[in-house]
Enzyme design. Sequence first.
Site, PDB file in Angstrom:
ATOM      1  N   SER A 104       0.971  -0.980  -0.107  1.00 45.02           N
ATOM      2  CA  SER A 104       0.001  -0.054  -0.246  1.00 45.02           C
ATOM      3  C   SER A 104       0.877   1.063   0.222  1.00 45.02           C
ATOM      4  O   SER A 104       1.913   1.477  -1.148  1.00 45.02           O
ATOM      5  CB  SER A 104      -0.319  -0.065   0.887  1.00 45.02           C
ATOM      6  OG  SER A 104      -1.954   0.847   1.117  1.00 45.02           O
ATOM      7  N   GLN A 105       0.515   2.359   0.848  1.00 43.89           N
ATOM      8  CA  GLN A 105       1.621   3.056   1.124  1.00 43.89           C
ATOM      9  C   GLN A 105       3.271   2.913   1.100  1.00 43.89           C
ATOM     10  O   GLN A 105       3.719   4.043   0.441  1.00 43.89           O
ATOM     11  CB  GLN A 105       0.631   4.303   2.069  1.00 43.89           C
ATOM     12  CG  GLN A 105       2.212   5.935   2.525  1.00 43.89           C
ATOM     13  CD  GLN A 105       1.130   6.188   3.600  1.00 43.89           C
ATOM     14  OE1 GLN A 105       0.560   6.886   3.497  1.00 43.89           O
ATOM     15  NE2 GLN A 105       2.029   6.306   4.665  1.00 43.89           N
TER      16      GLN A 105
END
Length: 295
Positions: A104-105
């Site tokens: 993800s991030q």
Amino acid sequence: MADKESSSGAAGLLWPLLGACLWASVVGYKPVIIVHGLFDSSGDFINLQRFINESHPGTNVTVIDLFDRGASLEPMWKQVEGFKAAIYPIMQNAADGVHFICYSQGGLVCRGILSTLSDHNVHSFISLSSPQAGQYGDTDYLKYLFPQFVKSNLYHVCYTALGQMISICNYWNDPHHRDLYVNSSDYLALLNSERPNPNSTEWKKNFLKIKKLVLIGGPDDGVITPWQSSQFGFYDDNETVVEMQHQDLYLRDVFGLKTLAARGDLILCSVPGVQHVWWHSNKTVFHTCMEKWLV
């Protein structure tokens, strides 16, 4: 007699363990470094660690325990420097290199590390459902962080100096306010050289030291918006998804995607039926998309 039986039982337990360690030393599995995403912590990756050690016994797996939970909202460059400092000693102790799994991030954090660290030794960079081309969607995360805003007006916050102190705003990519994004984004627009960046040539050279780029995502993610951002696709100004191969950053080979593709080192792995929070706990995703790149 009991002592004899218990000692032989202990030996029976030890032999498979010794065998696994010997196998790992012969095969030489590279250490795996895992970088978490928004609102995660290292404890969320127990299943992924288990998958790796089941398929590649003896692998040294490190989930970096930094910027957990609320601290994951810190600015992206601050996170890059923090994670870099924690990861660098692991790299230095791995003569044959390491692998990255960045969720993800965290996938964008890892891109920052790979672009700015000239002597990294990352072989496989596995980007696990990461908004590599940016984020633009009304998700539960957005409602939680900015309850007064929707995707169409969040640019009022994100494209300000104050907004750029929040991680998600560093890669918020509003296709209807392209100029504001390009001029305001302190992170993604620089990584993508979407505005003049004096370091772009050096960053590209550093990034291309990876041996494989594996981009994992799927249509049922529910958070990464559009989901194709996990594979460098993104919206045009009509919110029609333009796939990676037709994106300017690919066609101009801005930071090396086209070069990686030409080398045969760009792998796209799309898996339907996986919601965002389950990517790192899904055995099918691991065996289909990750296992072979962790040797």
